[in-house]
Design a protein around this motif. Structure first.
Motif, PDB file in Angstrom:
ATOM      1  N   SER A  70       0.845  -1.194   0.000  1.00  0.00           N
ATOM      2  CA  SER A  70       0.000   0.000   0.000  1.00  0.00           C
ATOM      3  C   SER A  70       0.879   1.241   0.000  1.00  0.00           C
ATOM      4  O   SER A  70       2.024   1.228   0.459  1.00  0.00           O
ATOM      5  CB  SER A  70      -0.911  -0.025   1.219  1.00  0.00           C
ATOM      6  OG  SER A  70      -0.168  -0.357   2.369  1.00  0.00           O
ATOM      7  N   GLU A  87      -3.007 -12.633  -0.096  1.00  0.00           N
ATOM      8  CA  GLU A  87      -3.064 -11.434  -0.922  1.00  0.00           C
ATOM      9  C   GLU A  87      -2.942 -10.180  -0.090  1.00  0.00           C
ATOM     10  O   GLU A  87      -3.431 -10.120   1.029  1.00  0.00           O
ATOM     11  CB  GLU A  87      -4.376 -11.421  -1.689  1.00  0.00           C
ATOM     12  CG  GLU A  87      -4.492 -12.619  -2.608  1.00  0.00           C
ATOM     13  CD  GLU A  87      -5.680 -12.496  -3.524  1.00  0.00           C
ATOM     14  OE1 GLU A  87      -6.137 -11.358  -3.731  1.00  0.00           O
ATOM     15  OE2 GLU A  87      -6.137 -13.530  -4.008  1.00  0.00           O
ATOM     16  N   ASP A  88      -2.313  -9.178  -0.656  1.00  0.00           N
ATOM     17  CA  ASP A  88      -2.176  -7.897   0.039  1.00  0.00           C
ATOM     18  C   ASP A  88      -3.522  -7.370   0.480  1.00  0.00           C
ATOM     19  O   ASP A  88      -3.668  -6.786   1.550  1.00  0.00           O
ATOM     20  CB  ASP A  88      -1.523  -6.859  -0.890  1.00  0.00           C
ATOM     21  CG  ASP A  88      -0.048  -7.125  -1.052  1.00  0.00           C
ATOM     22  OD1 ASP A  88       0.501  -6.742  -2.085  1.00  0.00           O
ATOM     23  OD2 ASP A  88       0.537  -7.730  -0.133  1.00  0.00           O
ATOM     24  N   GLU A  89      -4.511  -7.602  -0.377  1.00  0.00           N
ATOM     25  CA  GLU A  89      -5.827  -7.055  -0.060  1.00  0.00           C
ATOM     26  C   GLU A  89      -6.423  -7.662   1.194  1.00  0.00           C
ATOM     27  O   GLU A  89      -7.132  -6.989   1.936  1.00  0.00           O
ATOM     28  CB  GLU A  89      -6.775  -7.281  -1.244  1.00  0.00           C
ATOM     29  CG  GLU A  89      -6.577  -6.239  -2.307  1.00  0.00           C
ATOM     30  CD  GLU A  89      -7.542  -6.429  -3.461  1.00  0.00           C
ATOM     31  OE1 GLU A  89      -7.482  -5.595  -4.368  1.00  0.00           O
ATOM     32  OE2 GLU A  89      -8.335  -7.383  -3.432  1.00  0.00           O
TER      33      GLU A  89
END
Lengths: 353, 268, 311
Positions: free
Chosen positions: B2, C202-204
């Protein structure tokens, strides 16, 4: 003419396609439409030869092709994922079927690319990974056409493209069908696509073929409640219908006021009255033979038309009317008001379950 | 990752992670460093203070007759193993990933099981077996023995590549008229090419470096690894690190090459 | 995936109308037969043979024994049960080595795998290369390197000698020296499975968890740890099995005086030429290996690795 009789596909105890009969004339644009999981892709892949039917036969112009392998069948399939050969250029992809069928390459690549609205000079020698979704779709089409099939099969090839591109390609496909005079068999769950492009529709649900005919006919005269709802935005009312003469019935209901005589096109227990959203209006007074008293819950302006969302005063069921903007303005109806959702009798149809 | 602003504590945190992995990497390299250092040393035992760089031991290695014959034996084993294991393993991979057949999962189990066996177990089992079925010991038995362990590894590597191919692509090729030979020649094999090449390189390097299986099956013939082992346990000379380092350099180069092949960008 | 994709996916093998013998010459059978035959003859055969040989008498083996005996098993199990003699030592040493190795590799690999999968961006390929290279060098070369490092007058000695440290107990020929060796040799087998498991997170997923209020500890305990479990299981079983076969490490780093199951098996085959005895010991190893191997293979999902492998 392409003909399938009693076509069946079973996976163990699961029946994916249940004794379907198809008849498609040469040059027709036929669409097999149905919800997800209805068996339409399975059906198409049996026509293509990639799936072996559990039962039934397929004939093309009288010749039985049920046991013919896909590489020898005069059919070509445009896959949903397009399945372009990732390690080849556009040109090599299109040349592939030309070479496998023993012909020599002689300008067909340029011709086909132009036919699918791509510029050969720019696109022909690109690797397929460099193309956008819409371009890949066109190349897949060109490649299938390069095979020179008698029948082109298309498995929802537009599904992953954006809306504007979809509409454009739908028009192009319809034009191509006429230009080439080639039989197209198209599979989709999108009703809109089916209506725009097809000469003939096959509606399929849970492996069964439930209605066949030209799109307008199915739209105007669906055989049952499922098809009626599937074919587009409609209000459905439970109804009591009494057949007065063959082909007409008198209808009344607890769910709406009024009584009228409606023509019927199908037999059976006609338990539902269906009328399209855009055939309904909402007005303060009941002027038409059939209508229901409703509370207006929501008013959504949609450009030229207005969607009036309302719920029945007596049953609390939800209904929608799509009304012309200017006309609706004159009625002065607002959210929270009580009014009448109403329609002309001949705009509604009676259907069984 | 992010998009956050990188504060100092965050940077320290990430730095700590890099540091830890670097330490682990250092740990992994230490014995290999020692080997390399030792191979360049002139003298029987070394100390950093008296360190004298010398290529003598490498020269001795390349000149020695026993090393040369061990090397030749290793080549005689590794080349056939590489070729055969690549073919056999690729065949297994294509069969498993692109077809459906009875007992498929059991086949996968059998085919990949040798990878998880301690090599000493494979080695001695095959050694006894070779004895009783009259296969004997030597170059050919070593080849067969290494195939047992290496073919599954090739199959594993190629399967990973093969599974990345859209199954529709092969069906499209069939739909467009391809017969089986054309299908393999123009579609299937080109698409798994990278996996096959990496698999072949791995096979070569692994067969070259194999110790247990050859030690149990090569009998009187020595290979590079058994030669090194022999010298390690009975009479150390500094030629040994030199020879071992040579093996290491070649292995390193080839593995890097395999990595490049496997992970390079798709060119046009 | 549409229903049809889920149900079909692969080309069916020969249709019923084909002659069954002709089918053998076509894909897929022609493709898998070489591997299948090779493994049946040279893998399954030998493994079954080990079992057969373990019950034979004397020092010789043959495929059709006239006499058989459980004497070897009695000797081994008796020794292990009583904790005395060679087999008692073997049991203790082997358990110690394998258990400690598994734990040590897990402890050191887990953070490294996590960092590689989620934190490291630059030089990732370089790190991966460094971590995989040892797998491609011969076991005895690697162990030899450690010997050179640790031995008197070796690399370590020289380096610390520069700082004036000279008198410390010998590093070699201890039990923990062997463990150092096995930890080194088998760490990649723990690291890579965990790394691959970590990649699949997953990053999400993590962003969503943080968004819903999870702090670092919760993130780790509730999301990262459970999702990396397959990798941990595969890695642990893998290291455990392989470390049971740690013969070279015991020989070279242990100086030949510390016996593990593997080095004792080697001894039975080599010096004492007692093949049935060696086989009997190997049977235990064989059983454990097969069980763990099957568990690992059932846990591995090749398709998943394929889709993540390009990270």
């Amino acid at each position: 003419m392409l003909q399938a009789t009693n076509l069946r596909k079973e996976y163990g105890s699961l029946v994916a396609v249940d004794d379907v009969d198809l008849e498609i004339e040469t040059g027709e644009f036929a669409t097999i439409v149905g919800p997800s999981g209805s068996g339409k892709s399975t059906l198409l892949h049996m026509l293509a030869g990639h799936l072996e039917p559990t039962g039934g036969r397929i004939t093309l112009d009288g010749t039985d092709i049920t046991d013919t392998k896909p590489q020898e069948r005069p059919t070509s399939l445009v896959f949903q994922s397009w399945a372009l050969f990732p390690h080849m250029t556009v040109r090599e992809n299109i040349e592939f079927p030309i070479r496998t069928t023993g012909r020599s390459v002689d300008g067909q690549v340029e011709e086909l690319l132009e036919q699918v609205q791509l510029d050969p000079e720019i696109q022909a020698d690109k690797n397929v990974s460099e193309l956008s979704g819409g371009q890949r779709q066109r190349v897949a089409l060109a490649r299938s056409l390069a095979y020179d099939p008698d029948i082109l099969l298309l498995d929802e090839p537009l599904a992953s493209l954006d809306y504007v591109l979809q509409k454009q390609l739908q028009r192009e496909l319809a034009d191509l069908n006429v230009e080439l005079d080639m039989t197209f068999v198209y599979v989709t769950h999108s009703l809109e696509a089916a209506l725009v492009m097809s000469d003939k529709l096959f509606v399929i649900d849970e492996g069964d073929l439930i209605q066949t005919g030209p799109p307008e006919e199915i739209y105007r005269e669906p055989n049952n409640k499922f098809i009626a709802e599937f074919m587009g935005d409609a209000n459905v009312f439970g109804a009591d219908a009494v057949e007065s003469e063959p082909g007409t019935a008198t209808v009344t209901s607890d769910e709406f006021d009024g009584t009228a005589t409606v023509s019927t096109h199908v037999e059976g227990d006609l338990a539902y009255l269906v009328v399209r959203h855009d055939d309904c209006v909402v007005e303060p007074e009941l002027h038409r033979p059939l209508g229901a008293e409703v509370h207006v819950d929501n008013i959504l302006v949609r450009g030229n038309t207005v969607l009036v969302e309302c719920s029945s005063v007596s049953t609390d069921d939800d209904y929608v009317a799509e009304v012309d903007y200017d006309r609706f303005e004159t009625t002065d109806i607002d959210v929270g008001d009580t009014a009448f959702l109403q329609w002309e009798a001949e705009k509604s149809i009676l259907v069984p379950e | 990752m992010s998009v956050e602003s990188r504060s100092l504590t965050e940077r320290l945190g990430t730095g700590a992670w890099y540091g830890y992995v670097a330490l682990v990497a250092l740990f992994f390299l230490m014995p290999l460093f020692s080997l390399v250092i030792a191979s360049f040393y002139d003298g029987r035992f070394f100390s950093i203070v008296d360190y004298e760089f010398s290529l003598d031991w490498y020269r001795a290695a390349l000149a020695s007759g026993s090393i040369r014959s061990a090397f030749m034996n290793t080549v005689r084993i590794s080349v056939p193993v590489t070729i055969l294991s690549t073919i056999i393993g690729t065949g297994g991979a294509i069969a498993y990933t692109r077809y459906e057949f009875p007992w498929q999962e059991q086949f996968k189990l059998l085919a990949l099981l040798p990878i998880f066996f301690p090599l000493i177990l494979l080695g001695l089992g095959m050694s006894m077996w070779a004895n009783v079925i009259g296969l004997g010991y030597g170059v050919v038995p070593s080849i067969i023995g290494e195939l047992v362990w290496i073919s599954p590894i090739v199959m594993f590597v190629v399967s990973i590549t093969a599974l990345g191919i859209d199954p529709n692509v092969e069906e499209a090729a069939r739909d467009l008229g391809a017969d089986t030979i054309t299908l393999y020649r123009e579609i299937t094999l080109p698409l798994i090419k990278d996996g096959v090449v990496s698999g072949a390189i791995f096979a070569f390097v692994l067969s070259w470096n194999n110790y247990y299986i050859v030690s149990y099956l090569s009998g009187a013939q020595s290979t590079i690894t058994t030669w090194i082992h022999g010298r390690m346990t009975q009479g150390f000379t500094p030629v040994v690190p030199a020879v071992a380092s040579l093996i290491f350099y070649v292995s390193l180069l080839l593995v890097v090459a395999a990595f490049v092949v496997e992970f390079r960008e798709e060119s046009g | 995936m549409s229903t049809i994709d889920a149900l079909r996916g692969r080309v069916g093998a020969a249709t019923e109308s084909d002659n069954p013998f002709m089918a053998l010459v076509r894909p897929p059978y022609v493709l898998l037969l070489p591997l299948a035959v090779l493994l049946l003859v040279m893998f399954v055969g030998p493994m079954l043979a080990i079992v057969v040989f373990s019950v034979q008498t004397g020092n010789a083996i043959s495929l059709s024994p006239s006499m058989w005996t459980f004497d070897h098993y009695a000797e081994i199990i008796g020794g292990m049960a009583s904790g005395e003699g060679v087999y008692g030592d073997v049991l203790v040493n082997t358990t110690a080595v394998s258990a400690v190795t598994t734990v040590a590799t897990l402890v050191f690999s887990y953070p490294a795998a996590y960092a590689l999968a989620r934190k490291i961006e630059r030089y990732k390929t370089v790190f991966l290369l460094v971590l995989i290279i040892p797998l491609f060098t011969s076991v005895n070369i690697r162990v030899f390197g450690w010997a050179l490092f640790l031995v008197k007058n070796g690399v370590l000695d020289s380096v610390v000698g520069l700082f004036g440290v000279s008198n410390y107990p010998t590093m070699m020929y201890q039990r923990w020296t062997i463990i150092l060796g096995t930890t080194y040799v088998y760490m990649p087998f723990m690291l890579f499975p965990i790394y691959l498991s970590m990649l699949s997170i997953e990053d999400e997923t993590l962003a969503a968890a943080r968004d819903l209020g999870a702090n670092r500890w919760t993130l780790f305990r509730r999301i990262i740890l459970p999702l990396s479990k397959p990798g941990v299981i595969i890695g642990s079983l893998f290291v455990f099995i392989l470390s049971l076969g740690a013969d070279v490490e015991a020989q070279i780093l242990g100086g030949g005086s510390i016996f593990t199951m593997a080095s004792n098996i080697n001894y039975s085959f080599g010096y004492s030429q007692n093949w049935p005895l060696g086989s009997a010991q190997a049977v235990g190893l064989l059983i454990i290996t097969v069980i763990c191997g099957v568990i690992i293979l059932r846990t591995i999902n090749l398709k998943e690795i394929a889709s993540r492998g390009d990270a």
